[in-house]
Design an enzyme around this catalytic site. Structure first.
Site, PDB file in Angstrom:
ATOM      1  N   GLU A   1     -63.107  15.573  12.561  1.00 15.03           N
ATOM      2  CA  GLU A   1     -61.939  16.375  12.954  1.00 15.03           C
ATOM      3  C   GLU A   1     -61.350  15.959  14.310  1.00 15.03           C
ATOM      4  OE1 GLU A   1     -63.197  20.553  10.821  1.00 15.03           O
ATOM      5  OE2 GLU A   1     -64.027  20.158  12.795  1.00 15.03           O
TER       6      GLU A   1
HETATM    7  C1  TNX Z   1     -66.308  21.970  10.114  1.00 10.04           C
HETATM    8  S1  TNX Z   1     -68.505  20.134   9.379  1.00 10.04           S
HETATM    9  C2  TNX Z   1     -66.837  21.355  11.227  1.00 10.04           C
HETATM   10  C3  TNX Z   1     -67.461  22.148  12.295  1.00 10.04           C
HETATM   11  C4  TNX Z   1     -67.349  23.611  12.013  1.00 10.04           C
HETATM   12  C5  TNX Z   1     -67.638  23.869  10.564  1.00 10.04           C
HETATM   13  C6  TNX Z   1     -67.661  25.298  10.201  1.00 10.04           C
HETATM   14  C7  TNX Z   1     -67.916  19.388  10.517  1.00 10.04           C
HETATM   15  C8  TNX Z   1     -68.342  18.017  10.647  1.00 10.04           C
HETATM   16  N1  TNX Z   1     -67.021  20.006  11.298  1.00 10.04           N
HETATM   17  O1  TNX Z   1     -66.879  21.830  13.535  1.00 10.04           O
HETATM   18  O2  TNX Z   1     -68.266  24.291  12.821  1.00 10.04           O
HETATM   19  O3  TNX Z   1     -66.652  23.233   9.804  1.00 10.04           O
HETATM   20  O4  TNX Z   1     -68.059  25.484   8.887  1.00 10.04           O
END
Ligand code: TNX
Length: 510
Positions: free
Chosen positions: A323
């Site tokens: 992300e």
């Molecule tokens: C996505 S999973 C994210 C996290 C969040 C999570 C909550 C991932 C690699 N990134 O930053 O905490 O969703 O479910």
């Protein structure tokens, strides 16, 4: 007054049946022989003196059995098989066709023998042994029951060599005591990897001596504005050692280049505009990025990885990489490629969330599949191995259903049966057993603040993930599993675990 014959006090004379044992994960091979072994106050734990690590396993076994049995259970080094009534830990001649954690548990009326491919295998075996004893073995005080174990032989060998759980200590901080308890929980079900998500927008949780403000400032808060916290390097090492004694490898994660607000708030020079950010206590993602075109950023990353690698005995360092919406794709690729070299320079293999495969991967780098199949397949095309954590199945922070008070639901609801009913090697076309290192179930902590909350999301789904990692698909099915799971309830109660009592499971009443 009528005096009933005291059949209550007498145990039914029927031999116990090992085939009826409610074991999780389900062992590969099990044969009952119709009698039983009785653990008594004269029992001791012998270990073959040829391997000093077995002493550690013997100690942990004794420590685990003493409170509820009240027995002394001395741990004794030996050259030969002990006399009747004892437990004996031994290694068999190394068998390369089996996983290093393979073991055999042989229970006769006389002796309880664990022989294993390594001390790690002996430690996995003692988890099986605990589950063969009455559930009150988990109590902290002396219980008056007969400590009888059904006789037979169990031959066991894990399907995947990598069986992990992640704990996010950034969104909410959990201290050393909590993390050790977490380790105990995952160890009970034969997990062998603990991934610690140590940094994120909301908090930096590991002391870096060359950049002290990361924790002094960046560790000061958490989601909701609580006081946060961090591990000193000594505390971190304490966790690592505690895990290592249980043959669990800790995988530390430093999230980069996104999810870095805590660092960006602690050091102005890491920001593209040179201005320090404010600490963040919300739950948005995708808004922060290290300045990927500044040399100081790579000095920072080098220092962090150098210090972390020096206190991390395990082979992996996780660099996050998910992300990074605030980083341009070409900058992201450039950044990850350089960071991969830094991780390798300090003797570690890089793990990243699946997005990192857009960079040029070294073949020992590993992609953690959480979101995009395309990314996982791209990593495979670069000869990388995959850790299977598909959010729709493996995310411990998803709500069980719409009524669950804790958890998120962006990947859907994950009931106890959904968490169990999938297989890493068939989940995605093109990702097969040979591409997969193993399974990991991440527990993100936006909505959880204390151990009770952790337990609620972890139990009972943890047990399903443990079985998926350990037991091959042909030996797993929900209808059989749910009965074994139902019988774990008494153990949860003995341990005072705050578990989710799903109505998908026919919980044993008692
Ligand atoms: C996505 S999973 C994210 C996290 C969040 C999570 C909550 C991932 C690699 N990134 O930053 O905490 O969703 O479910």
């Amino acid at each position: 007054m009528i005096f009933l014959a005291s059949c209550e006090q007498k145990r039914v004379a029927n031999p116990m049946d090992l085939e009826q044992a409610y074991l999780i994960p389900r062992p590969i091979e099990l044969k009952a022989t119709g009698s039983s072994f009785l653990l008594s106050e004269t029992s001791n734990i012998y270990y073959n003196e040829s391997n000093t690590s077995l002493k550690n396993v013997a100690f942990l076994l004794a420590e685990g059995l003493r409170p509820a049995t009240g027995f002394k259970l001395d741990t004794i080094a030996t050259k030969k098989i002990p006399i009747s009534g004892n437990i004996y830990l031994n290694l068999f001649e190394k068998d390369a066709t089996l996983n290093t954690e393979a073991y055999t548990l042989t229970i006769t009326e006389d002796l309880l023998t664990i022989s294993a491919n390594s001390p790690a295998g002996a430690f996995r075996a003692i988890q099986t042994l605990r589950q063969l004893l009455p559930p009150v073995i988990e109590m902290k005080t002396k219980q008056s029951v007969k400590w009888e174990i059904p006789s037979g032989i169990i031959k066991d060998n894990p399907h995947f060599g990598f069986r992990g759980v992640m704990l996010d200590v950034s969104r909410h901080f959990f201290n050393v005591t909590d993390v050790k308890k977490f380790i105990d929980y995952i160890a009970s079900y034969k997990m062998n990897m603990l991934h610690l998500h140590l940094t994120d927008d909301q908090g930096w949780r590991i002391e870096i001596k060359s950049w002290p403000n990361l924790t002094e400032h960046g560790g000061k808060t958490q989601v909701g504005g609580g006081k946060g916290g961090f591990f000193t390097q000594e505390e971190y090492s304490d966790i690592i050692n505690y895990a290592a004694k249980r043959y669990i490898t800790v995988i530390p994660e430093i999230e980069m280049p996104g999810h870095t607000n805590a660092a960006l708030a602690s050091y102005a020079e890491l920001n593209a505009d040179g201005k320090a950010r404010k600490l963040y206590t919300g739950t948005r993602v995708g808004f922060s990025s290290l300045a990927t075109d500044k040399e100081i950023t790579y000095k920072f990353v080098d220092d962090v990885i150098r210090e972390l690698a020096a206190i991390t005995p395990g082979p992996y360092i996780h660099i996050g990489g998910d992300e990074s919406h605030a980083t341009k794709p070409k900058d992201f690729i450039y950044f990850v490629t350089r960071v991969q070299d830094i991780v390798n320079k300090y003797g570690k293999e890089m793990i990243g969330w699946d997005e990192v495969q857009t960079s040029k991967f070294k073949s020992n780098s590993i992609a953690q599949f959480w979101s995009k199949e395309k990314n996982a397949l791209g990593a495979i095309a670069q000869n990388a191995k995959i850790i299977m954590s598909p959010a729709k199945k493996a995310y411990l922070d998803m709500q069980y259903d719409s009524l669950s008070s804790l958890g998120l639901n962006w990947a859907g609801y994950i009931e106890v049966d959904d968490a169990y009913n999938w297989d890493p090697a068939t989940y995605t076309k093109g990702i097969n057993k040979e591409h997969i290192l193993g399974i990991e179930a991440p527990l993100w902590s936006e909505t959880i603040e204390n151990m009770d909350d952790i337990e609620y999301l972890l139990f009972p789904r943890l047990l399903g993930y443990a079985e998926i990692g350990w037991t091959p698909k042909n030996l797993r099915n929900w209808d059989d599993y749910k009965i074994r799971l139902a019988h774990q309830k008494e153990r949860f109660k003995a341990l005072d675990i705050n578990f989710y009592e799903s109505d998908k499971v026919p919980w044993a009443t008692k």
